[in-house]
Structure formats: structure tokens, C-alpha cells
Motif scaffolding. Structure first.
Motif, PDB file in Angstrom:
ATOM      1  N   TYR A 191       5.417  -1.129   4.732  1.00 54.74           N
ATOM      2  CA  TYR A 191       4.543  -0.866   3.771  1.00 54.74           C
ATOM      3  C   TYR A 191       5.371  -0.529   2.536  1.00 54.74           C
ATOM      4  N   MET A 192       6.563   0.019   2.716  1.00 53.49           N
ATOM      5  CA  MET A 192       7.591   0.209   1.516  1.00 53.49           C
ATOM      6  C   MET A 192       7.804  -0.926   0.861  1.00 53.49           C
ATOM      7  N   GLU A 193       8.343  -1.847   1.821  1.00 51.93           N
ATOM      8  CA  GLU A 193       8.822  -3.237   1.421  1.00 51.93           C
ATOM      9  C   GLU A 193       7.834  -3.859   0.540  1.00 51.93           C
ATOM     10  N   GLN A 194       6.600  -3.627   0.930  1.00 50.65           N
ATOM     11  CA  GLN A 194       5.362  -4.428   0.104  1.00 50.65           C
ATOM     12  C   GLN A 194       4.857  -3.479  -1.145  1.00 50.65           C
ATOM     13  N   GLY A 195       5.582  -2.500  -1.376  1.00 53.05           N
ATOM     14  CA  GLY A 195       5.078  -1.674  -2.465  1.00 53.05           C
ATOM     15  C   GLY A 195       3.872  -0.892  -2.211  1.00 53.05           C
ATOM     16  N   ASP A 196       3.394  -0.799  -1.181  1.00 49.02           N
ATOM     17  CA  ASP A 196       2.172  -0.080  -0.827  1.00 49.02           C
ATOM     18  C   ASP A 196       2.548   1.452  -0.550  1.00 49.02           C
ATOM     19  N   TYR A 197       2.822   2.300  -1.541  1.00 46.55           N
ATOM     20  CA  TYR A 197       3.564   3.709  -1.243  1.00 46.55           C
ATOM     21  C   TYR A 197       2.450   4.630  -0.556  1.00 46.55           C
ATOM     22  N   ASN A 230      10.700   5.532  -5.450  1.00 50.55           N
ATOM     23  CA  ASN A 230      10.086   4.160  -5.689  1.00 50.55           C
ATOM     24  C   ASN A 230       9.087   4.209  -6.831  1.00 50.55           C
ATOM     25  N   GLN A 231       8.315   5.358  -6.817  1.00 54.63           N
ATOM     26  CA  GLN A 231       7.259   5.567  -7.554  1.00 54.63           C
ATOM     27  C   GLN A 231       7.637   6.295  -8.876  1.00 54.63           C
TER      28      GLN A 231
END
Length: 172
Positions: free
Chosen positions: A53-59, A95-96
Motif C-alpha cells: 500500500y505504501m509503495e502505491q501511495g495508499d497511506y 511520506n504524507q
């Protein structure tokens, strides 16, 4: 063994950037862990799912997975798992650009790693803390943490960690 193998196949797909296949294998491994009642395997797969999920930006989904893994690792008393989960949560917040939350979780991960005297993990969290301060423009604090991480890398003879910290110091 099947659950671990499925998880390892998921890792390969994750490294190749094939996220749908990585999910498929991680969720299969998770399901087996749940069927077996093996909480350790469940926590590991939740962490792996969070990474995808992180790699896809779905925090939000990453954080959900990491917090679930953290609850299980705390229940099991798995300090390595706890430190990894806390650090992963810190990464999601960093990342956010939620730097206060990132620091909160990095410092928690650092404390757990210090309690275990795990120098490699201590150095990693120190470097991550330095990154947050660097992102905030607090270069003095960033350098302080980078130099602490560098010192541990030198003590461990970890050339990769030394190179990373020297690069971080150079950027500042």
C-alpha cells in the motif's frame, strides 16, 4: 511452511513492482496464518501488505495494516515486530509530510530498538529521524542524527549505512 513460501513469493512480486500479484500472495499467506491461528504470521503478512500500500501511495490502507500488525506484535511481545511496525507507521506519516507524527513513531521505534540493543535498527531510526528534521529545514538537528547514525554504522562496519549517512550529511 506454505504460508512463509507464499509470503516470500509475494516479496518477489513486490520487488518486481507487480503489486496485484504481491497482494494476491500476501493475502493467501495471511489467510493461511488466520486459519492456523498463527498471530506471528498474520502480523508479518499485514506488514507486507502495508508495504505494498505504501509503495502505491495508499497511506490510509498502509497505516491500517501497520496498526493491525502492531496490535498483534504488542500482544505477542515481539519487540522486533513492534519496532518494525512503529518505524513503518513513521514512514507512512513522513511520506504524507506529517512530520510530528513521523517523529513520534520513529522515536518510539528507536526506544524499542535501544531496549533490545539492536544497533543496526538504532542506526536506521536515527537516520530516519534525521531525514524528518532535514525535510523540515532543521539542518542542525538533521546533522546531529545523521552523525549518530554514521557513528553506529562505523562501529558495525556497515559500509552501506556509512555511505547512506555520508550522503545525507553531504546533502545537508
Amino acid at each position: 511452511g506454505i504460508s512463509a513460501s507464499l509470503g516470500n513469493i509475494g516479496i518477489v512480486y513486490m520487488e518486481q513492482g507487480d503489486y496485484p500479484k504481491a497482494y494476491d500472495y500476501y493475502f493467501k499467506a495471511l489467510k493461511l496464518g488466520e486459519e492456523l491461528g498463527n498471530k506471528n504470521k498474520i502480523a508479518i503478512q499485514l506488514g507486507n501488505i502495508g508495504i505494498v500500500y505504501m509503495e502505491q501511495g495508499d497511506y490510509p490502507k498502509a497505516l491500517d495494516s501497520y496498526f493491525k500488525a502492531l496490535r498483534i506484535d504488542e500482544e505477542l511481545g515481539d519487540k522486533n515486530g513492534i519496532a518494525a511496525d512503529l518505524g513503518s507507521i513513521g514512514n507512512a506519516y513522513k511520506n504524507q509530510n506529517d512530520y510530528p507524527k513521523a517523529l513520534e513513531y520513529y522515536f518510539k521505534a528507536l526506544k524499542v530498538s535501544e531496549d533490545m540493543e539492536n544497533k543496526s535498527h538504532i542506526a536506521a531510526w536515527l537516520g530516519n529521524i534525521g531525514n524528518v528534521y532535514n525535510n523540515q529545514g532543521d539542518y542542525s538537528e538533521a546533522l546531529d542524527y545523521y552523525f549518530k547514525a554514521l557513528k553506529i554504522g562505523e562501529e558495525l562496519g556497515d559500509k552501506n549505512r556509512i555511505a547512506i549517512q555520508l550522503g545525507n550529511i553531504g546533502v545537508v
